[in-house]
Design an enzyme around this catalytic site. Structure first.
Site, PDB file in Angstrom:
ATOM      1  N   ALA A 131     -50.367  -9.302 -84.437  1.00 48.09           N
ATOM      2  CA  ALA A 131     -50.413 -10.775 -83.558  1.00 48.09           C
ATOM      3  C   ALA A 131     -48.949 -11.382 -83.917  1.00 48.09           C
ATOM      4  O   ALA A 131     -48.297 -10.900 -84.615  1.00 48.09           O
ATOM      5  CB  ALA A 131     -51.403 -11.732 -84.102  1.00 48.09           C
ATOM      6  N   GLU A 171     -51.670  -8.655 -93.018  1.00 48.52           N
ATOM      7  CA  GLU A 171     -51.882 -10.204 -92.664  1.00 48.52           C
ATOM      8  C   GLU A 171     -51.645 -11.174 -94.233  1.00 48.52           C
ATOM      9  O   GLU A 171     -51.114 -12.027 -94.027  1.00 48.52           O
ATOM     10  CB  GLU A 171     -53.102 -10.669 -92.282  1.00 48.52           C
ATOM     11  CG  GLU A 171     -53.310 -10.093 -90.914  1.00 48.52           C
ATOM     12  CD  GLU A 171     -53.745  -8.688 -90.581  1.00 48.52           C
ATOM     13  OE1 GLU A 171     -53.621  -7.868 -91.453  1.00 48.52           O
ATOM     14  OE2 GLU A 171     -53.967  -8.465 -89.489  1.00 48.52           O
ATOM     15  N   GLU A 178     -56.304  -3.760 -85.613  1.00 48.42           N
ATOM     16  CA  GLU A 178     -57.457  -4.190 -85.217  1.00 48.42           C
ATOM     17  C   GLU A 178     -58.093  -3.712 -83.644  1.00 48.42           C
ATOM     18  O   GLU A 178     -59.180  -3.437 -83.627  1.00 48.42           O
ATOM     19  CB  GLU A 178     -57.473  -5.672 -85.295  1.00 48.42           C
ATOM     20  CG  GLU A 178     -57.653  -6.194 -87.002  1.00 48.42           C
ATOM     21  CD  GLU A 178     -57.313  -7.694 -87.116  1.00 48.42           C
ATOM     22  OE1 GLU A 178     -56.321  -8.216 -86.517  1.00 48.42           O
ATOM     23  OE2 GLU A 178     -58.247  -8.181 -87.767  1.00 48.42           O
ATOM     24  N   GLY A 220     -53.087  -7.061 -85.987  1.00 48.03           N
ATOM     25  CA  GLY A 220     -54.018  -7.047 -84.792  1.00 48.03           C
ATOM     26  C   GLY A 220     -53.806  -5.838 -84.310  1.00 48.03           C
ATOM     27  O   GLY A 220     -54.522  -5.321 -83.419  1.00 48.03           O
TER      28      GLY A 220
HETATM   29  N1  T1G Z   1     -44.534 -11.321 -85.079  1.00 45.76           N
HETATM   30  C1  T1G Z   1     -43.624 -11.794 -84.202  1.00 45.76           C
HETATM   31  N2  T1G Z   1     -42.369 -11.174 -84.253  1.00 45.76           N
HETATM   32  C2  T1G Z   1     -42.367  -9.949 -84.872  1.00 45.76           C
HETATM   33  C3  T1G Z   1     -43.499  -9.403 -85.769  1.00 45.76           C
HETATM   34  C4  T1G Z   1     -44.435 -10.225 -85.440  1.00 45.76           C
HETATM   35  N3  T1G Z   1     -45.734  -9.913 -86.043  1.00 45.76           N
HETATM   36  N4  T1G Z   1     -43.284  -8.219 -86.017  1.00 45.76           N
HETATM   37  C5  T1G Z   1     -41.886  -8.082 -85.818  1.00 45.76           C
HETATM   38  N5  T1G Z   1     -41.516  -9.175 -85.173  1.00 45.76           N
HETATM   39  C6  T1G Z   1     -39.856  -9.346 -84.769  1.00 45.76           C
HETATM   40  C7  T1G Z   1     -39.112  -9.438 -85.578  1.00 45.76           C
HETATM   41  O1  T1G Z   1     -38.969 -11.081 -86.113  1.00 45.76           O
HETATM   42  C8  T1G Z   1     -37.816  -8.986 -85.063  1.00 45.76           C
HETATM   43  O2  T1G Z   1     -37.417 -10.143 -84.133  1.00 45.76           O
HETATM   44  C9  T1G Z   1     -38.160  -7.732 -84.373  1.00 45.76           C
HETATM   45  O3  T1G Z   1     -39.764  -8.134 -84.097  1.00 45.76           O
HETATM   46  C10 T1G Z   1     -38.016  -6.503 -84.871  1.00 45.76           C
HETATM   47  O4  T1G Z   1     -38.618  -6.548 -86.291  1.00 45.76           O
HETATM   48  C11 T1G Z   1     -54.675 -11.401 -85.806  1.00 45.76           C
HETATM   49  C12 T1G Z   1     -53.259 -12.397 -87.816  1.00 45.76           C
HETATM   50  C13 T1G Z   1     -43.281  -3.810 -87.385  1.00 45.76           C
HETATM   51  C14 T1G Z   1     -42.694  -2.906 -89.613  1.00 45.76           C
HETATM   52  O5  T1G Z   1     -47.160  -8.764 -90.648  1.00 45.76           O
HETATM   53  O6  T1G Z   1     -43.764  -5.560 -90.735  1.00 45.76           O
HETATM   54  O7  T1G Z   1     -51.713  -9.548 -86.819  1.00 45.76           O
HETATM   55  O8  T1G Z   1     -35.052 -10.408 -85.252  1.00 45.76           O
HETATM   56  O9  T1G Z   1     -36.630  -6.230 -87.729  1.00 45.76           O
HETATM   57  O10 T1G Z   1     -37.427  -3.296 -89.133  1.00 45.76           O
HETATM   58  O11 T1G Z   1     -55.299 -10.018 -87.565  1.00 45.76           O
HETATM   59  O12 T1G Z   1     -41.610  -5.887 -87.770  1.00 45.76           O
HETATM   60  O13 T1G Z   1     -35.416  -8.960 -83.015  1.00 45.76           O
HETATM   61  O14 T1G Z   1     -35.559 -11.481 -83.118  1.00 45.76           O
HETATM   62  O15 T1G Z   1     -39.026  -6.174 -88.605  1.00 45.76           O
HETATM   63  O16 T1G Z   1     -38.324  -2.107 -87.223  1.00 45.76           O
HETATM   64  C15 T1G Z   1     -49.329  -8.824 -88.757  1.00 45.76           C
HETATM   65  C16 T1G Z   1     -44.641  -7.751 -89.153  1.00 45.76           C
HETATM   66  C17 T1G Z   1     -49.290 -10.267 -87.889  1.00 45.76           C
HETATM   67  C18 T1G Z   1     -46.348  -6.886 -89.404  1.00 45.76           C
HETATM   68  C19 T1G Z   1     -41.011  -3.300 -87.625  1.00 45.76           C
HETATM   69  N6  T1G Z   1     -48.305  -7.946 -88.743  1.00 45.76           N
HETATM   70  N7  T1G Z   1     -43.611  -6.787 -88.578  1.00 45.76           N
HETATM   71  O17 T1G Z   1     -40.048  -3.397 -88.579  1.00 45.76           O
HETATM   72  O18 T1G Z   1     -38.282  -4.696 -87.052  1.00 45.76           O
HETATM   73  S1  T1G Z   1     -50.553 -11.170 -88.329  1.00 45.76           S
HETATM   74  C20 T1G Z   1     -47.142  -7.981 -89.730  1.00 45.76           C
HETATM   75  C21 T1G Z   1     -43.203  -6.091 -89.566  1.00 45.76           C
HETATM   76  C22 T1G Z   1     -51.960 -10.678 -87.377  1.00 45.76           C
HETATM   77  C23 T1G Z   1     -54.332 -10.394 -86.886  1.00 45.76           C
HETATM   78  C24 T1G Z   1     -53.275 -11.100 -87.370  1.00 45.76           C
HETATM   79  C25 T1G Z   1     -42.024  -5.061 -88.946  1.00 45.76           C
HETATM   80  C26 T1G Z   1     -42.232  -3.674 -88.374  1.00 45.76           C
HETATM   81  P1  T1G Z   1     -35.731 -10.144 -83.890  1.00 45.76           P
HETATM   82  P2  T1G Z   1     -38.184  -5.950 -87.425  1.00 45.76           P
HETATM   83  P3  T1G Z   1     -38.315  -3.133 -88.023  1.00 45.76           P
END
Ligand code: T1G
Length: 688
Positions: free
Chosen positions: A59, A121, A101, A98
């Site tokens: 998400a 998460e 999911e 998500g």
């Molecule tokens: N939301 C918003 N922006 C995100 C994002 C996210 N989940 N993940 C990455 N970005 C943006 C990040 O800020 C950066 O932005 C760009 O994408 C590249 O990211 C309902 C509630 C996927 C392993 O915790 O672990 O789902 O700097 O530099 O090194 O149950 O991003 O380019 O402007 O990290 O290749 C759960 C979080 C969310 C995963 C990729 N998901 N992301 O790594 O790139 S909560 C996470 C990561 C959720 C549901 C629940 C990593 C990556 P900018 P990056 P990367």
């Protein structure tokens, strides 16, 4: 619409397309719902996959501060799960949160060999809020689900296959999905209709214990365990309501806000905009002067980033010791399975160690990590300037010496930049990039480009004693020592800060790094010390008695062997004696007051650092405290935490403390301004 649709025969391919990592925002949820609404009889399957290298990063966490907008992800996933046309997940890359999911809602799951699937998460202070806590245990069982969710783990494709999270691994998951025999899918129940897992109290207890150890004081992991356990107790739909409620509640809590702040601050750690048109030096070959622990760590990190590196030492004995240090790093990596024996041997062979500057390669960068003595630094840079091509950037790893004074020895001081690594240099992600008065934009841009290649978190710092992190640390330690003289014990201070969330308090930490380092630093500053500023000599006496910490078996604590530590009454006697000499009437300090004073001292210094422009933003100070000094991540960093307390409340505390000692507790003008205006540290812009 963040979704791209393509018809192939009777298959509909749905590509999640929100670069760079397909975060699932409102537009994507709308797009998925539209697909579901428009599906017609001519489609026998929907294959959902990610555009680009990711499947979906989860998400969009940037939406968590706003009210949830329909359609909500759990509802979209329920709809695709119940869709009469089977949905097949072709997992081309990371499917997290998500994203995972959505995969769980599909009727069949095929992953590429390099894909990762996980529910991280809790690392953002929330729980899987789109069915993960209920579908995963039904698919892989309670125990495996409790091993994945509370610690926010991601599984490699083969691990996911082994636990039953996916059905198949294929080099081209999309083609495999298009060719899949649909009978396989139609014969199986939807995941939410699979039997509930059996309750496993042993696994629940183990998960709670692991979460208490690895995610101490954090709310989300425990709540995740509650919800996974619920999958054995409640019907799916009832449990889903509880999951949704928990997600909406957690995402607004301080811990989730802090963890989101840390996540985005790390990704915002880039070169300043002023450098966007500046081409850094392309570093293909580098010199590291000094093959001690730091130098060898830096050289090893450069080698791992594909940079040819030569270590320079000044005599044969030191050359050999440097070789031993490199070998130790390579062998440790081999032991941890991070590289093969052959790769480890290659590292040892590839990193050259030479004596003197006589025959250096035409390196593009040199980093010195030699003894913290100005004369030594000057000799090194004079030799480097003669030995290297004019384009080479020259960097100092000094922790606290004046970068401007170091640069003064060069005929071209603009080549010099500070690259302050943190030990162990090949592991710690923080890199303070120190901009001297003369540092050129090219040298600075080269520092930031190097940080990116080394996968480090760069923070721009101005020149002052201790830059950002060590300057704050000095105040933290100074204030802790004052508390000792005034009545606290080292163990009370350590316990108070552990209860705040630090893994270790300041005294146990000092015993780990050794008291002699700070002692040398105090001696270096002795002549310029402000005589009006209260000075605590406890540590000086300890060092002079040989109590250096773990390395001598005794420091603030006694280390009787076997890794444990015990309090040492001799330290209390020494402290009482110093208090007697200082004519201090000692008193009790509560843990709360210890925390308030130490944090106020750090925040006050950090505010000065921000006000002086030594740090460009509060978020940079957060990154330094999180990644260099053990500040609890779920508090977001020192300045994010300060904003949760409020500048006004901090100002009041400082005014109280200032009555005791107006020199030590001189209040940063920035705090006075913010207390007045009600502003936040996070909104302070760099001084023009
Ligand atoms: N939301 C918003 N922006 C995100 C994002 C996210 N989940 N993940 C990455 N970005 C943006 C990040 O800020 C950066 O932005 C760009 O994408 C590249 O990211 C309902 C509630 C996927 C392993 O915790 O672990 O789902 O700097 O530099 O090194 O149950 O991003 O380019 O402007 O990290 O290749 C759960 C979080 C969310 C995963 C990729 N998901 N992301 O790594 O790139 S909560 C996470 C990561 C959720 C549901 C629940 C990593 C990556 P900018 P990056 P990367």
């Amino acid at each position: 619409m963040s979704i791209r649709i393509e018809k192939q025969g009777q298959a509909m391919i749905v590509r999640l397309d929100n670069p760079p990592v397909n975060a699932i925002g409102h537009a994507m949820r709308l797009g998925l719902r539209d697909v579901l609404d428009q599906l017609d009889g001519g489609v026998d399957r929907v294959v959902v996959t990610g555009a680009g290298s990711a499947f979906a990063a989860g998400a969009d966490a940037r939406e968590f501060d706003a009210p949830p907008a329909e359609p909500h992800l759990p509802d979209v996933i329920a709809a695709l799960e119940q869709c009469p046309v089977p949905w097949i997940a072709a997992i081309n890359g990371v499917a997290l949160g998500g994203g995972a999911e959505i995969v769980l809602g599909c009727g069949y799951r095929i992953a590429a060999p390099g894909a990762q699937i996980g529910l991280p998460e809790v690392t953002l202070g929330v729980i899987p809020g789109a069915g993960g806590t209920q579908r995963l245990p039904r698919l892989v069982g309670m125990k495996a689900a409790l091993d994945i969710i509370p610690q926010g783990k991601a599984l490699k494709a083969d691990e996911a296959l082994a636990v039953g999270l996916i059905d198949q691994i294929a080099d081209d998951p999309l083609q495999a999905a298009l060719a899949l025999d649909l009978a396989i899918v139609s014969d199986r129940p939807a995941v939410s209709a699979m039997p509930a897992p059996g309750r496993d109290d042993e696994a629940i207890a183990a998960a709670r214990d692991a979460a208490n150890r690895k995610m101490r004081m954090q709310t989300a992991p425990q709540r995740a365990i509650d919800l996974v356990a619920l999958s054995a107790e409640l019907p799916f739909d009832d449990a889903m309501q509880q999951e949704r409620a928990a997600f909406l509640e957690l995402r607004q809590l301080d811990q989730a806000r802090a963890l989101r702040h840390a996540f985005f601050a790390e990704r915002g750690a880039k070169a300043p905009a002023s450098l966007k048109d500046v081409a850094p030096v392309d570093v293909r070959s580098a010199i590291v002067v000094g093959g001690g622990t730091m130098g060898a760590g830096i050289a090893y990190a450069l080698d791992r980033a594909g940079i040819a590196v030569t270590i320079v030492e000044n005599d044969q004995g030191a050359v050999e010791r440097a070789g031993v240090n490199i070998a130790r790093l390579a062998e440790a990596a081999e032991k941890r399975g991070l590289m093969s024996a052959a790769q480890s041997a290659e590292v040892k062979q590839r990193i050259a160690v030479v004596e003197g500057y006589g025959a250096l390669p035409a390196a593009d960068l040199a980093i010195e990590a030699v003894f913290e003595e100005m004369a030594v630094k000057h000799a090194v840079f004079s030799a480097l300037e003669k030995a290297l091509p004019a384009h080479a950037v020259l960097a100092t790893n000094t922790s606290y010496l004046d970068v401007n004074r170091i640069a003064a020895v060069l005929s071209a001081p603009s080549r010099l930049v500070g690259l302050h690594f943190f030990a162990p240099a090949h592991i710690m992600k923080l890199l303070e990039i120190v901009e001297g008065e003369a540092t050129s934009d090219v040298a600075l841009a080269t520092g930031f480009a190097l940080a990116k290649r080394l996968k480090k978190i760069p923070v721009l710092a101005g020149v002052c004693d201790g830059f950002i992190g060590n300057r704050i640390l000095t105040r933290y330690r100074e204030q802790a020592d004052m508390l000792l003289l005034d009545g606290a014990t080292p163990w009370e201070v350590d316990e108070a800060m552990a209860a705040f969330g630090y893994a270790m308090g300041p005294y146990e930490t000092q015993d780990l790094s050794g008291l002699d380092i700070a002692y040398a630093n105090r001696k270096r500053k002795a002549e310029t010390r402000d005589p009006a500023r209260r000075y605590i000599a406890i540590q000086d006496r300890m060092v002079e008695q040989g109590r250096l910490g773990r390395k001598t078996g005794v420091g603030w604590y006694r280390y009787p062997g076997g890794g444990g530590k015990v309090v040492d009454p001799l330290i209390e006697d020494l402290i009482r004696e110093e208090a007697h000499f200082a004519k201090v009437a000692r008193r009790e300090f509560s843990a709360g007051e210890i925390r308030e004073r130490l944090l106020a001292a750090m925040i006050n210094e950090a505010a000065a650092i921000l006000d002086e422009g030594i740090a460009a933003a509060a978020a940079d100070i957060d990154l330094v405290t999180l990644h260099g000094y053990g500040f609890p991540r779920w508090r977001g960093g020192l300045m994010h935490y300060a904003d949760t307390v409020g500048a006004g409340a901090i100002h009041e505390r400082l005014q109280r403390y200032r009555k005791e000692d107006p020199v030590v507790w001189r209040i940063s003008p920035l705090i006075e301004r913010l207390a007045e205006s009600g502003g936040r540290f996070a909104d302070v812009k760099p001084a023009e």
